[in-house]
Design an enzyme around this catalytic site. Structure first.
Site, PDB file in Angstrom:
ATOM      1  N   ASN A 209       0.850  -1.194   0.000  1.00  0.00           N
ATOM      2  CA  ASN A 209       0.000   0.000   0.000  1.00  0.00           C
ATOM      3  C   ASN A 209       0.886   1.244   0.000  1.00  0.00           C
ATOM      4  O   ASN A 209       2.108   1.128  -0.046  1.00  0.00           O
ATOM      5  CB  ASN A 209      -0.957  -0.017   1.197  1.00  0.00           C
ATOM      6  CG  ASN A 209      -0.189  -0.096   2.498  1.00  0.00           C
ATOM      7  OD1 ASN A 209       0.541   0.833   2.850  1.00  0.00           O
ATOM      8  ND2 ASN A 209      -0.309  -1.212   3.210  1.00  0.00           N
ATOM      9  N   ASP A 278      -4.424  -6.678   4.993  1.00  0.00           N
ATOM     10  CA  ASP A 278      -5.399  -7.575   5.619  1.00  0.00           C
ATOM     11  C   ASP A 278      -5.298  -8.985   5.031  1.00  0.00           C
ATOM     12  O   ASP A 278      -5.678  -9.951   5.669  1.00  0.00           O
ATOM     13  CB  ASP A 278      -6.815  -7.030   5.405  1.00  0.00           C
ATOM     14  CG  ASP A 278      -7.066  -5.821   6.305  1.00  0.00           C
ATOM     15  OD1 ASP A 278      -6.619  -5.865   7.464  1.00  0.00           O
ATOM     16  OD2 ASP A 278      -7.659  -4.831   5.837  1.00  0.00           O
ATOM     17  N   PHE A 322      -5.089   3.258  14.562  1.00  0.00           N
ATOM     18  CA  PHE A 322      -5.359   4.231  13.516  1.00  0.00           C
ATOM     19  C   PHE A 322      -6.498   3.667  12.662  1.00  0.00           C
ATOM     20  O   PHE A 322      -6.711   2.460  12.628  1.00  0.00           O
ATOM     21  CB  PHE A 322      -4.121   4.445  12.639  1.00  0.00           C
ATOM     22  CG  PHE A 322      -3.263   5.590  13.085  1.00  0.00           C
ATOM     23  CD1 PHE A 322      -2.471   5.472  14.217  1.00  0.00           C
ATOM     24  CD2 PHE A 322      -3.236   6.797  12.383  1.00  0.00           C
ATOM     25  CE1 PHE A 322      -1.679   6.521  14.644  1.00  0.00           C
ATOM     26  CE2 PHE A 322      -2.447   7.861  12.787  1.00  0.00           C
ATOM     27  CZ  PHE A 322      -1.668   7.723  13.920  1.00  0.00           C
ATOM     28  N   LYS A 340     -11.575  -3.687  18.634  1.00  0.00           N
ATOM     29  CA  LYS A 340     -10.160  -3.953  18.899  1.00  0.00           C
ATOM     30  C   LYS A 340      -9.769  -3.580  20.336  1.00  0.00           C
ATOM     31  O   LYS A 340      -8.601  -3.610  20.679  1.00  0.00           O
ATOM     32  CB  LYS A 340      -9.304  -3.228  17.860  1.00  0.00           C
ATOM     33  CG  LYS A 340      -9.686  -3.601  16.416  1.00  0.00           C
ATOM     34  CD  LYS A 340      -8.684  -3.174  15.369  1.00  0.00           C
ATOM     35  CE  LYS A 340      -9.195  -3.479  13.956  1.00  0.00           C
ATOM     36  NZ  LYS A 340      -8.148  -3.553  12.965  1.00  0.00           N
TER      37      LYS A 340
HETATM   38  O1  PMT Z   1       2.758   6.125   6.556  1.00  0.00           O
HETATM   39  P1  PMT Z   1       2.207   7.428   6.012  1.00  0.00           P
HETATM   40  O2  PMT Z   1       2.491   7.619   4.529  1.00  0.00           O
HETATM   41  O3  PMT Z   1       2.584   8.628   6.832  1.00  0.00           O
HETATM   42  O4  PMT Z   1       0.603   7.324   6.100  1.00  0.00           O
HETATM   43  C1  PMT Z   1      -0.017   7.320   7.343  1.00  0.00           C
HETATM   44  C2  PMT Z   1      -1.187   6.292   7.410  1.00  0.00           C
HETATM   45  C3  PMT Z   1      -2.278   6.704   6.456  1.00  0.00           C
HETATM   46  C4  PMT Z   1      -0.686   4.891   7.039  1.00  0.00           C
HETATM   47  C5  PMT Z   1      -1.694   6.303   8.908  1.00  0.00           C
HETATM   48  O5  PMT Z   1      -2.113   7.596   9.227  1.00  0.00           O
HETATM   49  C6  PMT Z   1      -2.836   5.312   9.090  1.00  0.00           C
HETATM   50  O6  PMT Z   1      -3.998   5.607   8.900  1.00  0.00           O
HETATM   51  N1  PMT Z   1      -2.504   4.055   9.490  1.00  0.00           N
HETATM   52  C7  PMT Z   1      -3.443   2.933   9.633  1.00  0.00           C
HETATM   53  C8  PMT Z   1      -3.718   2.338   8.287  1.00  0.00           C
HETATM   54  C9  PMT Z   1      -4.605   1.152   8.378  1.00  0.00           C
HETATM   55  O7  PMT Z   1      -4.170   0.056   8.126  1.00  0.00           O
HETATM   56  O8  PMT Z   1      -5.807   1.378   8.815  1.00  0.00           O
HETATM   57  P2  PMT Z   1      -6.962   0.227   8.969  1.00  0.00           P
HETATM   58  O9  PMT Z   1      -8.198   1.003   9.183  1.00  0.00           O
HETATM   59  O10 PMT Z   1      -6.883  -0.717   7.811  1.00  0.00           O
HETATM   60  O11 PMT Z   1      -6.536  -0.566  10.257  1.00  0.00           O
HETATM   61  C10 PMT Z   1      -7.008  -0.205  11.554  1.00  0.00           C
HETATM   62  C11 PMT Z   1      -5.950  -0.461  12.593  1.00  0.00           C
HETATM   63  O12 PMT Z   1      -5.704  -1.889  12.683  1.00  0.00           O
HETATM   64  C12 PMT Z   1      -4.602   0.186  12.328  1.00  0.00           C
HETATM   65  O13 PMT Z   1      -4.105   0.650  13.557  1.00  0.00           O
HETATM   66  C13 PMT Z   1      -3.748  -0.961  11.793  1.00  0.00           C
HETATM   67  O14 PMT Z   1      -2.365  -0.801  12.136  1.00  0.00           O
HETATM   68  C14 PMT Z   1      -4.338  -2.163  12.514  1.00  0.00           C
HETATM   69  N2  PMT Z   1      -4.263  -3.431  11.750  1.00  0.00           N
HETATM   70  C15 PMT Z   1      -4.910  -3.549  10.552  1.00  0.00           C
HETATM   71  C16 PMT Z   1      -4.860  -4.773   9.894  1.00  0.00           C
HETATM   72  C17 PMT Z   1      -4.129  -5.847  10.465  1.00  0.00           C
HETATM   73  N3  PMT Z   1      -4.066  -7.020   9.839  1.00  0.00           N
HETATM   74  N4  PMT Z   1      -3.509  -5.687  11.636  1.00  0.00           N
HETATM   75  C18 PMT Z   1      -3.561  -4.499  12.304  1.00  0.00           C
HETATM   76  O15 PMT Z   1      -3.000  -4.364  13.386  1.00  0.00           O
END
Ligand code: PMT
Length: 400
Positions: A209, A278, A322, A340
């Protein structure tokens, strides 16, 4: 705010030199004493008189002038300075200092100084990315010199990329933080995840990504500056590791899962800003997949949700997630807090200009377990990092 603090500003000959005038004004506004040393090339771009008027001090331009004071100038300035800021810092001055060259007033003073030295690089993107420059920067960081990451955007030469002098406000904050650090995280262990993961398809291709790691590295940097013991678990990025942070590099979500699980127990706070895939391909082909037919079907399987796993094991740790969203931001983010088991979530709308992936800024909404919602307008990722840490601090204080 900086009464009694001597800032020695080294000005080198980069096109961003005009911003050095704003830096001097900004430092004077917070009552710092500012001495300026200009390299010879800098004096060809702006006359020393400008800096003299702004700093209200004589400007030093080379070692061979008649000394203005009875003592040797490069030594006296080096001794007097609480912080030595080089802005803009060209590839030349970075290269000289990294290699022990002291052949003019600025490089000699840096060499003779025991003050904290901060470089704010500004140069063409290709120069900044040049491996020699990057190696010099890494070497200096390992020796305790600090760097303010340059911004990305359109450069004076017309190129677009990283290399613009960081915002003057960011430089001023960095200097203030260097001389008057807020150490409210001393004794606290924080684990931060950053960057993307890469899920291999075959030896050539992977699914990933657009995360650059800027958000997570800013959090790790800010936490370390505030005294925390920081572990940063990062997917592949081009960023420099923040000073004082233990960096663990991973590629895949499974590797991130293992590293997080190996390290989380000792932590007081875990902040997951990484963009974790994911799904991963069910199998990784050992050989390069050849073109065959019009379609290629890949079977993807779920990766573990690291944050959800941490939520189950959290106990009294503070867990921050996040949410990168493009629709129903608040509703989706709120669901993630419950699913979570988070203390709070930082939601960013990745469709907004200046927010999310790759940018130096972000626009976020912080939502906590009590449904308190705080919108933070567009600001630098480092500012957001500090606001996230402030929120962590608030929660810790309420628990005591
Ligand atoms: O790195 P940059 O270019 O500065 O960009 C910043 C960012 C956009 C990456 C950051 O601000 C951000 O939003 N990070 C989270 C991205 C994300 O994966 O979001 P999500 O909504 O898909 O996941 C929710 C949370 O679960 C996140 O804290 C993620 O780390 C966590 N997660 C998700 C999937 C997974 N398999 N395991 C996880 O722990």
């Amino acid at each position: 705010m900086l009464e009694g603090i001597n800032v020695l500003l080294g000005v080198t000959g980069g096109i961003a030199i005009y911003k050095a005038c704003d830096i001097v004004s900004g430092l004077k506004k917070v009552n710092a004493n500012v001495d300026v040393i200009m390299t010879e090339s800098a004096t060809k771009m702006i006359r020393p008189g400008t800096f003299q008027a702004l700093s209200q001090n004589a400007v030093i331009t080379d070692t061979f002038e008649t000394p203005r004071y009875w003592n040797i100038e490069h030594v006296s300035l080096a001794q007097k300075a609480h912080v030595l800021l080089v802005a803009p810092a060209t590839a030349n001055i970075i290269g000289k200092v990294a290699n022990g060259i002291a052949d003019d007033m600025l490089s000699t003073t840096i060499m003779a100084s025991t003050a904290k030295v901060v470089f704010a690089p500004a140069m063409n993107t290709k120069m900044y990315e040049n491996r020699i420059v990057q190696q010099n920067i890494k070497k200096l960081i390992s020796l305790g010199y600090r760097f303010i990451e340059p911004a990305s955007g359109r450069l004076a030469c017309g190129d677009v990329g990283t290399g613009k002098l960081a915002d003057v406000d960011k430089i001023l904050e960095f200097v203030i933080d260097t001389v008057k650090p807020n150490r409210d995280f001393v004794g606290i262990k924080i684990l931060v995840t950053a960057g993307p993961t890469r899920e291999s398809i075959d030896p050539v291709r992977f699914i990933s990504n657009h995360s650059t790691g800027k958000m997570g590295y800013s959090i790790a940097d800010a936490a370390s500056a505030r005294g925390a013991e920081v572990i940063l678990i990062s997917g592949p990025t081009n960023l420099l590791p923040p000073v004082g942070v233990k960096l663990i590099k991973i590629n895949t979500a499974l590797e991130m899962y293992d590293m997080v699980m190996n390290n989380f127990k000792e932590q007081n706070v875990i902040i997951k800003s990484a963009a974790v895939a994911d799904y991963r391909p069910e199998t990784i082909s050992a050989r390069k997949i050849k073109k065959r037919g019009d379609n290629l079907n890949l079977t993807l399987v779920r990766n573990p949700d690291i944050l959800s796993e941490l939520g189950k094991l959290k106990e009294n740790r503070i867990l921050v997630g996040f949410a990168a969203e493009s629709d129903n931001i608040i509703k989706n983010a709120k669901n993630k807090i419950l699913k979570k088991n988070l203390d709070f979530i930082v939601a960013n709308d990745i469709t907004e200009e200046g927010a999310g992936f790759g940018t130096d800024t972000n626009i976020v909404t912080i939502i906590d377990r009590n449904n308190k919602i705080e919108k933070i307008e567009k600001t630098d990722k480092m500012d957001i990092a500090h606001l996230i840490l402030d929120k962590v601090k608030q929660i810790t204080e309420h628990r005591v």
